[in-house]
Design a protein around this motif. Sequence first.
Motif, PDB file in Angstrom:
ATOM      1  N   GLY A   1     -19.824 -46.934  21.537  1.00 46.12           N
ATOM      2  CA  GLY A   1     -20.909 -45.990  22.200  1.00 46.12           C
ATOM      3  C   GLY A   1     -20.350 -44.559  22.204  1.00 46.12           C
ATOM      4  O   GLY A   1     -21.007 -43.848  21.495  1.00 46.12           O
TER       5      GLY A   1
ATOM      6  N   THR B   1     -16.995 -54.374  27.650  1.00 43.08           N
ATOM      7  CA  THR B   1     -17.317 -53.167  28.057  1.00 43.08           C
ATOM      8  C   THR B   1     -16.444 -52.060  27.441  1.00 43.08           C
ATOM      9  O   THR B   1     -17.165 -51.049  27.104  1.00 43.08           O
ATOM     10  CB  THR B   1     -17.458 -52.839  29.425  1.00 43.08           C
ATOM     11  OG1 THR B   1     -16.085 -53.167  30.030  1.00 43.08           O
ATOM     12  CG2 THR B   1     -18.149 -53.957  30.338  1.00 43.08           C
TER      13      THR B   1
ATOM     14  N   VAL C   1     -18.305 -43.885  30.698  1.00 43.45           N
ATOM     15  CA  VAL C   1     -19.009 -43.367  29.422  1.00 43.45           C
ATOM     16  C   VAL C   1     -20.133 -42.427  29.670  1.00 43.45           C
ATOM     17  O   VAL C   1     -20.217 -41.301  28.939  1.00 43.45           O
ATOM     18  CB  VAL C   1     -19.471 -44.486  28.649  1.00 43.45           C
ATOM     19  CG1 VAL C   1     -20.718 -45.268  29.301  1.00 43.45           C
ATOM     20  CG2 VAL C   1     -19.439 -44.144  27.167  1.00 43.45           C
TER      21      VAL C   1
ATOM     22  N   GLU D   1     -18.060 -48.482  32.095  1.00 42.17           N
ATOM     23  CA  GLU D   1     -19.421 -48.174  31.950  1.00 42.17           C
ATOM     24  C   GLU D   1     -19.930 -46.782  32.488  1.00 42.17           C
ATOM     25  O   GLU D   1     -20.610 -46.018  32.012  1.00 42.17           O
ATOM     26  CB  GLU D   1     -20.408 -49.201  32.353  1.00 42.17           C
ATOM     27  CG  GLU D   1     -21.809 -49.158  32.628  1.00 42.17           C
ATOM     28  CD  GLU D   1     -22.618 -50.113  33.188  1.00 42.17           C
ATOM     29  OE1 GLU D   1     -24.105 -50.029  33.321  1.00 42.17           O
ATOM     30  OE2 GLU D   1     -22.104 -51.036  33.752  1.00 42.17           O
TER      31      GLU D   1
ATOM     32  N   TYR E   1     -18.736 -49.700  25.101  1.00 48.71           N
ATOM     33  CA  TYR E   1     -19.047 -48.348  25.509  1.00 48.71           C
ATOM     34  C   TYR E   1     -18.337 -47.165  24.829  1.00 48.71           C
ATOM     35  O   TYR E   1     -18.502 -46.212  24.575  1.00 48.71           O
ATOM     36  CB  TYR E   1     -18.875 -48.348  26.957  1.00 48.71           C
ATOM     37  CG  TYR E   1     -19.831 -49.178  27.730  1.00 48.71           C
ATOM     38  CD1 TYR E   1     -21.143 -49.284  27.359  1.00 48.71           C
ATOM     39  CD2 TYR E   1     -19.345 -49.997  28.927  1.00 48.71           C
ATOM     40  CE1 TYR E   1     -22.082 -50.024  28.143  1.00 48.71           C
ATOM     41  CE2 TYR E   1     -20.041 -50.764  29.410  1.00 48.71           C
ATOM     42  CZ  TYR E   1     -21.636 -50.824  29.415  1.00 48.71           C
ATOM     43  OH  TYR E   1     -22.536 -51.512  29.844  1.00 48.71           O
TER      44      TYR E   1
ATOM     45  N   LEU F   1     -24.840 -43.549  23.566  1.00 48.87           N
ATOM     46  CA  LEU F   1     -25.026 -44.723  24.778  1.00 48.87           C
ATOM     47  C   LEU F   1     -25.917 -45.815  24.651  1.00 48.87           C
ATOM     48  O   LEU F   1     -25.458 -46.810  25.063  1.00 48.87           O
ATOM     49  CB  LEU F   1     -25.406 -43.591  25.984  1.00 48.87           C
ATOM     50  CG  LEU F   1     -24.749 -42.417  26.331  1.00 48.87           C
ATOM     51  CD1 LEU F   1     -25.469 -41.758  27.570  1.00 48.87           C
ATOM     52  CD2 LEU F   1     -23.296 -43.188  27.076  1.00 48.87           C
TER      53      LEU F   1
ATOM     54  N   GLY G   1     -23.942 -48.616  22.516  1.00 48.90           N
ATOM     55  CA  GLY G   1     -22.840 -49.260  23.379  1.00 48.90           C
ATOM     56  C   GLY G   1     -23.454 -50.029  24.250  1.00 48.90           C
ATOM     57  O   GLY G   1     -23.145 -51.211  24.454  1.00 48.90           O
ATOM     58  N   LEU G   2     -24.571 -49.884  24.903  1.00 51.15           N
ATOM     59  CA  LEU G   2     -25.258 -50.713  25.954  1.00 51.15           C
ATOM     60  C   LEU G   2     -25.979 -52.020  25.016  1.00 51.15           C
ATOM     61  O   LEU G   2     -25.449 -53.106  25.693  1.00 51.15           O
ATOM     62  CB  LEU G   2     -26.496 -50.120  26.636  1.00 51.15           C
ATOM     63  CG  LEU G   2     -26.149 -48.988  27.708  1.00 51.15           C
ATOM     64  CD1 LEU G   2     -27.435 -47.946  28.174  1.00 51.15           C
ATOM     65  CD2 LEU G   2     -25.509 -49.649  28.970  1.00 51.15           C
TER      66      LEU G   2
END
Length: 461
Positions: free
Chosen positions: A411, A403, A263, A260, A407, A433, A436-437
Motif C-alpha cells: 500500500g 497487515t 499507514v 493500519e 499496508y 491506501l 493496501g486495504l
Amino acid sequence: MNRAPHSRSPWRAELRATLTLAWPLILSNLTMAAIQATDVVLMGWLGARPLAASALGLNLTFAFSLICLGLVTASSPMMATALGARLRSVQDVRRSFRQSLWLVGTITVPVWLVLWNSEPVIRALGQEPALAADARLFLRGYMWSMLPFLLFQAMRNFVAALERPGWVLAISLGAIPLNAMLAYGLIFGRFGLPEWGIFGGGLASSIVWMLQAVLLGLVIVTDRQFRRFHPFGRFWRPDWPRYRRMWRIGLPIGLAMGFEGGVFSAAAYLMGLIDAESVAAHAVALQIAALSFMVPWGLSQAATVRVGRHLGERNRQGIGRAGAVAWVLGVGFMALMALVIWAIPRELMTLFLDDTPQNARVIALGVSFLAIAAIFQIVDGAQVVGAGMLRGLHDTRVPMIFTFVGYWAIGIGAGTWLAFREGWQGQGVWTGLAVGLTIVAILMGWRWMRRDALGLTRTAQ
C-alpha cells in the motif's frame, strides 16, 4: 413443515445478539470519532495551517494509540472465551481485566516520552519547522489523553465482554458536547477560559478523556452486575502468566492496528512533503472516512466477543454464524456509505471547512481524495470485521503479517511511487491506501474461510 423456522432461529438469534452488542459499541465509536471531528472543525476555523499542524500531531499519536489499544484489546477475547466456558469465569475475567490495567500502566509512560519530544521526530520526517513546532504545541496538551483513553478502553472491553455496553454509549454521548464547549473555550478564549489556541484544543481532549475514564470506573464499582466480579479487587496482585499471555495475544493485534493506523499517519506525512494544503485536505477527508469506519469497527468488536463466546462453548457452527452475520452487516453498511461519499463529496468537505476562496484548493483536493475513499469503503469494512472475527479465535500473529504486507510493503509503497514518481501527488497516496486495504481484506477472508483446516477452531465441536 415446522423445521424451516426452527432452522432459521439460530441465525435470527445470532443477528439479534450481534446487533444488541454492536449498536452501543458502534455509537460509542462514532462519539469517539465525533470528538476528534470536533477538534478538526475547530482547528479549521483557526485556519489551514493550524489544521495541518494539529493533523501532524494527531497522526503521530494515532499510530501509538492503535498499538496500545491493540495490546489492551487482548483482554476482550480472553474474557469472552472464559465467559463462554463458564468454568471459573468470574475469577478468569477479573484477572484478565486486572492485567489489562497493568498493561496500560506499562505502555503509557514510554509513549508520553516520545510525544513530549515530538518536534524533532516530526522535523526528521521532512516536515516544515514551523508546522512541527505547532504540532508539538498541540501535543503538549493532547498527549495526556493517552492514559485515560487506554483505561477507558480496558474498562470498555470488560463491559462489552459481559454484553452490557450501554454505559459506554451513555458516557461517550455526554462527552461530545462537553468536548465541543471546552475545546471552543480553550482555543478561542470563550466562557471565561484562557485563549490557548492550538494547545487549548489538545488539552480539552485530555480533560474530556479523563472525565470519561473516571465515570466509567464509577459505573463498574457501583453497578451490581459488574461489581460481582470485583474487577478492581487486589489490583496490586500480579498474574505473570496471564500478563505474558496478554502480550502474546495483544502485541500482534497492536502491531496490526498500528500498521493500519500507521499507514494513514504515514500518508499524512507524505502529504506534508507535497504542501500544507494537501495535509489539511487529507485530514478532513480521512476524518470523513473514519466516521463511516466506526460502524464496521463496532461490528468487528462485537464479532470478537461473539466468536470468542462460541469458541468457549465449543460450538463450531456458532463460530461460523457469528462471523458471517458481522461480516455481512459490516460490508453492507460500507457499501451504502460508498454511495453517499461518491454522491456528495463537496458537501461533506464543507461540513468541516468554510466554502471560501482561501479554502478552495483544500476543498478541491479533499473531493478528489473522497472519490478514492468511496471506492475502498467496502474493502475497509471487510478487512476490519475479518480481523475481529479472527481475534475471537485468538488468531492474531498471521493477521498481523497480512497487515504489514498489505499496508506497508504494497500500500504505502504503491502510494509513494504513484505520488512522486508518476506525479499523482495526493491522489497517488490515496490510491496506494486503497490497494493496501484490498489486499488485506482478501487475505483476512481467505484465512477465515480456512479456519477449520488451519486448526483455529480445534477446541470447538
